[in-house]
Each structure stands twice: as C-alpha cells, then as structure tokens.
Design an enzyme around this catalytic site. Structure first.
Site, PDB file in Angstrom:
ATOM      1  N   SER A  31     -73.564  40.577  31.416  1.00  0.00           N
ATOM      2  CA  SER A  31     -73.446  40.217  30.001  1.00  0.00           C
ATOM      3  C   SER A  31     -74.609  39.297  29.635  1.00  0.00           C
ATOM      4  O   SER A  31     -74.963  38.411  30.391  1.00  0.00           O
ATOM      5  CB  SER A  31     -72.138  39.465  29.759  1.00  0.00           C
ATOM      6  OG  SER A  31     -71.063  40.220  30.241  1.00  0.00           O
ATOM      7  N   HIS A  62     -70.625  47.756  27.891  1.00  0.00           N
ATOM      8  CA  HIS A  62     -71.324  48.097  29.124  1.00  0.00           C
ATOM      9  C   HIS A  62     -71.767  49.559  29.066  1.00  0.00           C
ATOM     10  O   HIS A  62     -71.097  50.446  29.599  1.00  0.00           O
ATOM     11  CB  HIS A  62     -70.444  47.884  30.358  1.00  0.00           C
ATOM     12  CG  HIS A  62     -70.294  46.449  30.752  1.00  0.00           C
ATOM     13  ND1 HIS A  62     -69.572  45.552  30.016  1.00  0.00           N
ATOM     14  CD2 HIS A  62     -70.790  45.751  31.810  1.00  0.00           C
ATOM     15  CE1 HIS A  62     -69.615  44.366  30.609  1.00  0.00           C
ATOM     16  NE2 HIS A  62     -70.348  44.452  31.691  1.00  0.00           N
ATOM     17  N   HIS A  84     -66.735  47.383  37.608  1.00  0.00           N
ATOM     18  CA  HIS A  84     -66.066  46.220  38.176  1.00  0.00           C
ATOM     19  C   HIS A  84     -64.842  46.652  38.964  1.00  0.00           C
ATOM     20  O   HIS A  84     -64.195  47.652  38.641  1.00  0.00           O
ATOM     21  CB  HIS A  84     -65.627  45.264  37.062  1.00  0.00           C
ATOM     22  CG  HIS A  84     -66.742  44.774  36.198  1.00  0.00           C
ATOM     23  ND1 HIS A  84     -67.243  45.503  35.151  1.00  0.00           N
ATOM     24  CD2 HIS A  84     -67.450  43.618  36.244  1.00  0.00           C
ATOM     25  CE1 HIS A  84     -68.224  44.830  34.573  1.00  0.00           C
ATOM     26  NE2 HIS A  84     -68.372  43.678  35.219  1.00  0.00           N
ATOM     27  N   TYR A  86     -61.980  45.291  38.909  1.00  0.00           N
ATOM     28  CA  TYR A  86     -60.757  45.210  38.100  1.00  0.00           C
ATOM     29  C   TYR A  86     -60.514  46.471  37.274  1.00  0.00           C
ATOM     30  O   TYR A  86     -59.425  46.675  36.755  1.00  0.00           O
ATOM     31  CB  TYR A  86     -60.744  43.967  37.191  1.00  0.00           C
ATOM     32  CG  TYR A  86     -61.877  43.874  36.191  1.00  0.00           C
ATOM     33  CD1 TYR A  86     -61.918  44.687  35.066  1.00  0.00           C
ATOM     34  CD2 TYR A  86     -62.898  42.952  36.370  1.00  0.00           C
ATOM     35  CE1 TYR A  86     -62.953  44.603  34.155  1.00  0.00           C
ATOM     36  CE2 TYR A  86     -63.938  42.854  35.457  1.00  0.00           C
ATOM     37  CZ  TYR A  86     -63.956  43.682  34.350  1.00  0.00           C
ATOM     38  OH  TYR A  86     -64.989  43.602  33.452  1.00  0.00           O
ATOM     39  N   GLU A  87     -61.519  47.307  37.140  1.00  0.00           N
ATOM     40  CA  GLU A  87     -61.322  48.546  36.390  1.00  0.00           C
ATOM     41  C   GLU A  87     -60.483  49.549  37.181  1.00  0.00           C
ATOM     42  O   GLU A  87     -60.020  50.542  36.620  1.00  0.00           O
ATOM     43  CB  GLU A  87     -62.677  49.158  36.027  1.00  0.00           C
ATOM     44  CG  GLU A  87     -63.446  48.310  35.031  1.00  0.00           C
ATOM     45  CD  GLU A  87     -64.821  48.876  34.736  1.00  0.00           C
ATOM     46  OE1 GLU A  87     -64.885  49.944  34.115  1.00  0.00           O
ATOM     47  OE2 GLU A  87     -65.821  48.261  35.148  1.00  0.00           O
ATOM     48  N   ALA A 114     -72.317  37.116  33.927  1.00  0.00           N
ATOM     49  CA  ALA A 114     -71.787  35.986  33.171  1.00  0.00           C
ATOM     50  C   ALA A 114     -70.725  35.352  34.054  1.00  0.00           C
ATOM     51  O   ALA A 114     -69.996  36.063  34.752  1.00  0.00           O
ATOM     52  CB  ALA A 114     -71.190  36.459  31.858  1.00  0.00           C
ATOM     53  N   MET A 212     -66.268  37.828  38.138  1.00  0.00           N
ATOM     54  CA  MET A 212     -65.517  39.007  38.591  1.00  0.00           C
ATOM     55  C   MET A 212     -66.427  40.123  39.091  1.00  0.00           C
ATOM     56  O   MET A 212     -66.060  41.296  39.048  1.00  0.00           O
ATOM     57  CB  MET A 212     -64.653  39.535  37.435  1.00  0.00           C
ATOM     58  CG  MET A 212     -63.721  38.492  36.829  1.00  0.00           C
ATOM     59  SD  MET A 212     -62.879  39.145  35.374  1.00  0.00           S
ATOM     60  CE  MET A 212     -62.223  37.622  34.656  1.00  0.00           C
ATOM     61  N   SER A 213     -67.609  39.769  39.556  1.00  0.00           N
ATOM     62  CA  SER A 213     -68.540  40.805  40.043  1.00  0.00           C
ATOM     63  C   SER A 213     -69.430  40.204  41.126  1.00  0.00           C
ATOM     64  O   SER A 213     -69.106  39.174  41.718  1.00  0.00           O
ATOM     65  CB  SER A 213     -69.409  41.318  38.876  1.00  0.00           C
ATOM     66  OG  SER A 213     -70.263  40.288  38.412  1.00  0.00           O
ATOM     67  N   ASN A 236     -69.276  30.187  29.695  1.00  0.00           N
ATOM     68  CA  ASN A 236     -68.180  29.304  29.251  1.00  0.00           C
ATOM     69  C   ASN A 236     -67.895  28.338  30.388  1.00  0.00           C
ATOM     70  O   ASN A 236     -68.197  28.637  31.539  1.00  0.00           O
ATOM     71  CB  ASN A 236     -66.920  30.129  28.960  1.00  0.00           C
ATOM     72  CG  ASN A 236     -66.501  30.982  30.161  1.00  0.00           C
ATOM     73  OD1 ASN A 236     -67.085  32.052  30.396  1.00  0.00           O
ATOM     74  ND2 ASN A 236     -65.552  30.501  30.915  1.00  0.00           N
ATOM     75  N   HIS A 248     -63.101  37.080  25.939  1.00  0.00           N
ATOM     76  CA  HIS A 248     -64.282  37.902  26.217  1.00  0.00           C
ATOM     77  C   HIS A 248     -65.329  37.706  25.115  1.00  0.00           C
ATOM     78  O   HIS A 248     -66.533  37.751  25.373  1.00  0.00           O
ATOM     79  CB  HIS A 248     -63.871  39.378  26.313  1.00  0.00           C
ATOM     80  CG  HIS A 248     -65.002  40.294  26.670  1.00  0.00           C
ATOM     81  ND1 HIS A 248     -65.691  40.189  27.866  1.00  0.00           N
ATOM     82  CD2 HIS A 248     -65.594  41.315  26.000  1.00  0.00           C
ATOM     83  CE1 HIS A 248     -66.642  41.120  27.904  1.00  0.00           C
ATOM     84  NE2 HIS A 248     -66.605  41.805  26.781  1.00  0.00           N
TER      85      HIS A 248
HETATM   86  N1  HPA Z   1     -63.956  33.403  34.814  1.00  0.00           N
HETATM   87  C1  HPA Z   1     -64.176  34.579  35.428  1.00  0.00           C
HETATM   88  N2  HPA Z   1     -65.128  35.420  35.058  1.00  0.00           N
HETATM   89  C2  HPA Z   1     -65.915  35.062  34.036  1.00  0.00           C
HETATM   90  C3  HPA Z   1     -65.734  33.852  33.347  1.00  0.00           C
HETATM   91  C4  HPA Z   1     -64.701  32.977  33.771  1.00  0.00           C
HETATM   92  O1  HPA Z   1     -64.491  31.892  33.203  1.00  0.00           O
HETATM   93  N3  HPA Z   1     -66.685  33.816  32.377  1.00  0.00           N
HETATM   94  C5  HPA Z   1     -67.404  34.959  32.476  1.00  0.00           C
HETATM   95  N4  HPA Z   1     -66.944  35.722  33.479  1.00  0.00           N
END
Ligand code: HPA
Length: 275
Positions: A31, A62, A84, A86-87, A114, A212-213, A236, A248
């Site tokens: 991202s 994506h 990912h 999680y998909e 990200a 998450m990657s 964040n 998101h």
């Molecule tokens: N947690 C997990 N994955 C993320 C986050 C987060 O705060 N921000 C961007 N991807």
C-alpha cells in the site's frame, strides 16, 4: 515432480511465452506504492490472469500484474498487487510469485508494505527499514516436502535482510532526505487488526512494526538464496497506541500521503543496485 514446483514451472513457462525479460531486482509494491509503476520505464506488462494457475488477489486497490522495465539502468520486475495469507491461499501460493520472480532471474527481493507502528516515537507516515523479522505466527512457506531445486531443507535465517542492501538504503535515505527508522517487522495472519493486548505482546517480543505480509515472502526468498530488503510505510500507529479505531481507509490515506517520499527512496535504492 513436487506439485508446488510443477505449478511454479508452469507459471514460469506461461510468463516466458510472453516475455524474455531478465530482471535483476524484484519489487513487491505494498500500500502506498500502488502508483510506483509510473516511475518505471515499462517494457512489458503481464496480468496475473494471463498466467496459468497464478494466485490473484481479492483486496480492493491491489491491481494484479507484473511490470517489467527499468529504474535507472536496473532491470526490475515489479509486482503491482500481492496475495495475502488472510485471503485464504496456502502459504505455497502466497510465496509463488516470489519464487517465480527468482526463476525469472531476480537476485534481489525488495519488499514493501504498510504496517502498524509499535515503537515509541514513531508516527503515521514514517518509513522503517526492516532489519529483522518475526514470522513465527504464520505457517512456514517451506512446510511440506522440501523443493530441492529451490533450496535446502533447513535454511539459515540468522541474517535474512542483506547488510549491503541495508547500507544502500541508508545512503539513499540520506541522499533523498528521508528519515528512515530501522527495526523488526512481525507478521500476523490477519485480516483483523490487532487488539491492544496483542500489540503489547508484539512489543514485548521485540517488534517495532506489525503487518499481514512480507515475512513469509522473505523466508521463501532467503530459502532460494535471494538478497532481501524491506521497507515498511508506517500507515498508522498500532492498536491501543492510536487513539482512533483502525480502518483500511486510514492505512490507505496515510500510505498515499507518504507515497512521494517512499517512491523517491525506492527509486534511489533501485538505481544504485544496478551495478
Ligand atoms: N496492523 C496490521 N497490519 C497493518 C496495520 C496494523 O496496524 N497497518 C497496516 N497494516
């Protein structure tokens, strides 16, 4: 033949039917780098859909395609959109693109993502050079019969992130005037954001950023002997540190705001690893 390897070779033949381009570096756009394609002198584009058996992402924003081209004089293959865990994909599918890019010739893997910031003093919009990682919360992409054609059964992981590439990244940060944090990235399976308690756990374990990657991709790349580097956009502050619920949209907004600095840094790094 090992079915995972067989699928990889099928994908490879599919790509090679479309282009003979041999990249030196493979870049995975997270991202915030979604528009990085505009910085590449693109020679060829291959949509993931055009590759038989290739896993295609379901995440909004994506787009899924390989860009082949040059940054400076460095030949690169760039993944616009990753898949990912999680998909719902098996880990073998999640890392198939990394294996495929190595097969095409890439010696260097440049990971971006990200991530949520954990370390004190970090702010949303900061960039962090990944110097180490914790992948223990997601299944290993190497689980199952070892694919001897790719690497050894028990690969060393004492230094996943290449020291020379880290030096290149620091020099590039200095040159482009980008403040670059350094730290450990921890991958969780997602897709839910963490609880504040989980973030306390991550911090206790030594993580500076969570996402998450990436870590699984780095393991697969190291298994194959690639030189790996990674940079996180801190989109964040992590759960419990941030005063607002995580979304998101916030991740995407900060990542977009960070894009000009991130793109300048990535371009400087890629230009300097061509030699
Ligand atoms: N947690 C997990 N994955 C993320 C986050 C987060 O705060 N921000 C961007 N991807």
């Amino acid at each position: 033949m090992n079915p995972v390897y067989e699928k990889l070779m099928k994908c490879y033949e599919s790509v090679r039917a479309k282009t003979g381009f041999v990249p030196k570096a493979a870049l995975i756009l997270g991202s915030g780098l979604g528009n990085y394609g505009e910085r590449i002198r693109v020679e060829t584009i291959v949509d993931y859909h055009e590759i038989a058996g290739f896993p295609v992402s379901t995440v909004p924003g994506h787009a899924g395609r390989f860009l082949f081209g040059y940054v400076g004089e460095t030949p690169v293959v760039c993944m616009q959109g990753r898949v990912h865990y999680y998909e719902g994909y098996d880990m073998a599918d999640v890392v198939l693109p990394v294996r495929l890019m190595k097969r095409m010739g890439a010696e260097i893997l440049f990971l971006t993502n990200a991530a949520g910031g954990i370390r004190q003093g970090m702010h949303a919009g900061d960039l962090m050079l990944i110097t180490g990682q914790i992948a223990s919360f997601v299944p290993s992409p190497l689980r199952g019969p070892n694919i001897d054609e790719l690497g050894v059964r028990f690969p060393d992981m004492s230094q996943i992130y290449d020291k020379d590439l880290q030096r290149t990244a620091r020099a590039a940060a200095l040159k482009t005037g980008v403040d670059l944090y350094e730290g450990t990235y921890l991958q969780l399976p997602g897709p839910q954001f963490e609880t504040p308690q989980e973030i306390t756990m991550c911090r206790t374990l030594g993580a500076d950023a969570v996402g998450m990657s990436t870590a699984c991709e780095a393991v697969a790349a190291k298994h194959m002997g690639m030189k790996v580097m990674g940079i996180s956009c801190i989109s964040n502050m992590a759960s419990g540190i941030s005063p607002v619920p995580l979304t998101h949209e916030e991740v995407q907004e900060t990542a977009d705001r960070t894009a000009p600095r991130f793109e300048a840094l990535v371009t400087e790094i890629l230009t300097n690893i061509g030699g």
